[in-house]
Design an enzyme around this catalytic site. Structure first.
Site, mmCIF file in Angstrom:
data_model
loop_
_atom_site.group_PDB
_atom_site.id
_atom_site.type_symbol
_atom_site.label_atom_id
_atom_site.label_comp_id
_atom_site.label_asym_id
_atom_site.label_seq_id
_atom_site.Cartn_x
_atom_site.Cartn_y
_atom_site.Cartn_z
ATOM 1 N N ARG A 12 30.022 -41.688 -31.385
ATOM 2 C CA ARG A 12 30.099 -41.717 -32.855
ATOM 3 C C ARG A 12 29.867 -43.139 -33.376
ATOM 4 O O ARG A 12 28.811 -43.452 -33.897
ATOM 5 C CB ARG A 12 31.468 -41.164 -33.303
ATOM 6 C CG ARG A 12 31.555 -40.830 -34.780
ATOM 7 C CD ARG A 12 31.800 -42.016 -35.679
ATOM 8 N NE ARG A 12 33.012 -42.778 -35.313
ATOM 9 C CZ ARG A 12 33.293 -43.968 -35.835
ATOM 10 N NH1 ARG A 12 32.488 -44.542 -36.720
ATOM 11 N NH2 ARG A 12 34.382 -44.626 -35.460
ATOM 12 N N ASP A 13 30.824 -44.025 -33.165
ATOM 13 C CA ASP A 13 30.695 -45.392 -33.691
ATOM 14 C C ASP A 13 29.484 -46.072 -33.048
ATOM 15 O O ASP A 13 28.765 -46.841 -33.690
ATOM 16 C CB ASP A 13 31.967 -46.195 -33.353
ATOM 17 C CG ASP A 13 32.270 -47.284 -34.368
ATOM 18 O OD1 ASP A 13 31.405 -47.560 -35.205
ATOM 19 O OD2 ASP A 13 33.371 -47.863 -34.303
ATOM 20 N N HIS A 204 41.207 -51.031 -32.444
ATOM 21 C CA HIS A 204 39.783 -50.664 -32.494
ATOM 22 C C HIS A 204 39.026 -51.968 -32.768
ATOM 23 O O HIS A 204 38.855 -52.363 -33.920
ATOM 24 C CB HIS A 204 39.594 -49.630 -33.619
ATOM 25 C CG HIS A 204 38.198 -49.190 -33.879
ATOM 26 N ND1 HIS A 204 37.704 -47.968 -33.453
ATOM 27 C CD2 HIS A 204 37.166 -49.774 -34.535
ATOM 28 C CE1 HIS A 204 36.455 -47.831 -33.842
ATOM 29 N NE2 HIS A 204 36.098 -48.916 -34.508
ATOM 30 N N HIS A 206 35.861 -54.379 -32.722
ATOM 31 C CA HIS A 206 34.426 -54.648 -32.558
ATOM 32 C C HIS A 206 34.299 -56.050 -31.960
ATOM 33 O O HIS A 206 35.170 -56.899 -32.135
ATOM 34 C CB HIS A 206 33.714 -54.522 -33.908
ATOM 35 C CG HIS A 206 33.511 -53.086 -34.311
ATOM 36 N ND1 HIS A 206 32.307 -52.448 -34.190
ATOM 37 C CD2 HIS A 206 34.387 -52.164 -34.782
ATOM 38 C CE1 HIS A 206 32.434 -51.184 -34.588
ATOM 39 N NE2 HIS A 206 33.691 -50.986 -34.955
ATOM 40 N N CYS A 237 28.795 -50.723 -37.730
ATOM 41 C CA CYS A 237 29.059 -49.853 -38.871
ATOM 42 C C CYS A 237 27.938 -50.052 -39.895
ATOM 43 O O CYS A 237 27.640 -51.189 -40.267
ATOM 44 C CB CYS A 237 30.415 -50.184 -39.500
ATOM 45 S SG CYS A 237 30.734 -49.229 -40.985
ATOM 46 N N ASN A 246 31.521 -51.926 -30.616
ATOM 47 C CA ASN A 246 32.919 -52.076 -30.174
ATOM 48 C C ASN A 246 32.949 -52.804 -28.836
ATOM 49 O O ASN A 246 31.929 -52.910 -28.165
ATOM 50 C CB ASN A 246 33.550 -50.703 -29.955
ATOM 51 C CG ASN A 246 33.639 -49.918 -31.227
ATOM 52 O OD1 ASN A 246 32.656 -49.374 -31.672
ATOM 53 N ND2 ASN A 246 34.810 -49.873 -31.817
#
Ligand code: HMG
Ligand code: MG
Length: 302
Positions: A12-13, A204, A206, A237, A246
């Site tokens: 996803r990310d 989380h 990055h 993002c 990430n």
């Protein structure tokens, strides 16, 4: 041996920011290889507007085509009740709602204020409750915002507490642009942990400034046992210009193994999953551990 949970956000990310189309088969193979490597919590897609994030437009197809492995939780981002209804129909095991500690980022990312985002989540939580779906929450920009700069730790605490009160089981603290350092994370966690139990928090990070691994170690020392990561360090993002991926899952797994922590993830299989998706994307693997492993492997075969 103590266990650490890893939430794999690569599909996803990691993939949401890729400009080029990615074949559905490549996305599905990635998810399956991550599960095969022992990942138990995989964010497989996102039910957001396809105009805003075109790469995630196929999320329903992904959930429908997944070969679901027992014991693996396949989760989805759900920005509003419409997204949650789609995620439910696609049999996502968990919803993830997302807001921010920065008003400007909230507007850019989800087109509403922080307060409005919390209002939008109320019917998502109701739907989840009715169907016994666990809900995780993200708070973006906890270490800084691409539009506002510094963020007050108090705001992070207030928004996180509100999300837990609404019924989320965990808040994942997003350093969306990777500007946090060991010092600033220590300061934020010191304040947060006065109000929020450590078991309800995840990190989380990055890795834009190369600080993510050090920051996770600060979290680990503070008692946090859930960390988000993205295989091969994929991602960024779309609404945080310049943000890189990430922390690479391979690097996190390697560090945790060295600290005597159990993740249940098999490093060689994880590296192989990362290599496959990087080949499909025509990208370099951003994991240092994978790069070292790949170099040793090709030296041996020379
Ligand atoms: P909006 O414009 O406020 O809402 O968008 P709206 O209700 O006015 O709808 C606008 C359009 O979106 C309409 O379509 C709706 O039908 C459609 P149009 O009439 O223009 O054709 N729409 C939807 N379509 C599909 N699924 C839905 C949905 N809802 C509305 N669920 C919205 C609000 C949140 C939908 C929009 O702003 C959006 O999709 N934003 C994308 C946000 C996003 O995915 N960002 C990246 C993920 S967050 C992230 O990466 C950070 C994180 O990793 C943590 C960290 O690192 O900090 C989690
Ligand atoms: Mg993120």
């Amino acid at each position: 041996m103590e266990t650490v949970n890893i939430v794999e956000v690569g599909p996803r990310d990691g993939l949401q920011n890729e400009a080029r189309p990615i074949a559905l088969t490549d996305k599905l193979r990635l998810i399956d290889q991550l599960a095969e490597a022992g990942e138990k919590h995989i964010e497989a897609g996102s039910f957001v507007s396809p105009k805003w994030v075109p790469q995630m437009a196929e999320s329903a197809q992904i959930f429908n085509a997944l070969s679901r492995r027992p014991g693996v939780r396949y989760t989805a981002l759900t920005p509003n009740v419409r997204g949650a209804e789609q995620a439910l129909k696609a049999r996502a095991d968990e919803f993830a709602i997302f807001t921010a500690a920065s008003e400007s980022f909230s507007q850019k990312n989800i087109n509403c204020s922080i307060a409005e985002s919390l209002e939008r989540f109320a019917p998502v939580m109701d739907l989840a409750r009715t169907h016994h779906i666990p809900v995780r929450a993200y708070v973006s920009c906890v270490m800084g915002c691409p539009y506002e700069g510094a963020i007050r730790p108090n705001t992070v605490t207030e928004v996180s507490a509100r999300l837990l009160e609404m019924g989320c089981y965990e808040v994942s603290l997003g350093d969306t642009i990777g500007v946090g350092t060991a010092g600033s994370w220590r300061a934020l966690l010191k304040q947060l942990l006065q109000h929020i139990p450590v078991k309800n928090l995840a990190l989380h990070c990055h890795d834009t400034y190369g600080q993510a691994l050090a920051n996770c170690l600060v979290g680990l020392d503070a008692g946090i046992r859930t960390f988000d990561a993205s295989v091969a360090g994929l991602g960024g993002c779309p609404y945080a210009p310049g943000a890189s991926g990430n922390l690479a899952t391979e690097d996190l797994v390697y560090m945790l193994a060295g600290c005597g922590m159990h993740t249940g993830i098999e490093l060689d299989a994880l590296i192989s999953a990362g290599n496959h998706i990087c080949a499909a994307l025509g990208r370099q693997n951003a994991s240092k551990v994978a790069a070292a492993h790949n170099a040793q492997h090709s030296a041996r075969n020379r």
